[in-house]
Design a protein around this motif. Sequence first.
Motif, short mmCIF file in Angstrom:
data_model
loop_
_atom_site.label_atom_id
_atom_site.label_comp_id
_atom_site.label_asym_id
_atom_site.label_seq_id
_atom_site.Cartn_x
_atom_site.Cartn_y
_atom_site.Cartn_z
N LEU A 155 0.72 -1.37 0.15
CA LEU A 155 0.05 0.07 -0.04
C LEU A 155 0.71 1.26 -0.11
CD1 LEU A 155 -2.46 -1.59 2.92
CD2 LEU A 155 -3.27 -0.89 0.83
N ASP A 156 0.60 2.53 -0.40
CA ASP A 156 0.97 4.13 -0.82
C ASP A 156 0.58 3.86 0.51
OD1 ASP A 156 1.58 3.27 -2.90
OD2 ASP A 156 0.34 4.22 -4.32
N ASN A 157 0.01 3.56 1.28
CA ASN A 157 -0.37 4.74 2.67
C ASN A 157 -0.56 3.70 3.85
OD1 ASN A 157 -3.40 3.09 2.40
ND2 ASN A 157 -4.06 5.40 0.98
N ASP A 158 -1.20 4.34 5.21
CA ASP A 158 -0.92 3.26 6.13
C ASP A 158 -2.94 2.90 7.09
OD1 ASP A 158 1.35 3.90 7.18
OD2 ASP A 158 1.15 5.79 8.23
N ASN B 62 3.34 -1.66 3.56
CA ASN B 62 3.66 -0.57 3.01
C ASN B 62 4.79 -0.27 3.20
OD1 ASN B 62 3.54 0.14 6.04
ND2 ASN B 62 2.33 1.80 5.58
#
Length: 114
Positions: free
Chosen positions: A58-61, A114
């Motif tokens: 993923l690019d975010n949390d 991530n």
Amino acid sequence: MKRLLFIAVLILVLSVGCIVKPPEPAYTYLDNILVVINEQAKPLPGFQPDVLKYNYILDNDGVPDLIAVTRNETDIVNISYPPAIPGAAAISVRPKVTTGDTYVTTIYIILFSN
């Protein structure tokens, strides 16, 4: 004499393999898994119905939503999400069975990082 005949028939049946085995359980698979990020649903990269474990970066949390696309509208699906990333989501799918057939619940695991 009857006892000897019974034993001979039993040996014959066992050696020929005429004993009925219970049917093999049937598996239910998904047609696809969609990952929803920023309100856009995209197919899980590399998804194959008979592959049960995936890694997804993923690019975010945030924990994304998942949509399980079933083969039959009566299939029963449960999705459990990880409390945080990194973590694993589990998607279980099984058919709605009335009587007779034996089915196995299929569980897909998606490891988010991530």
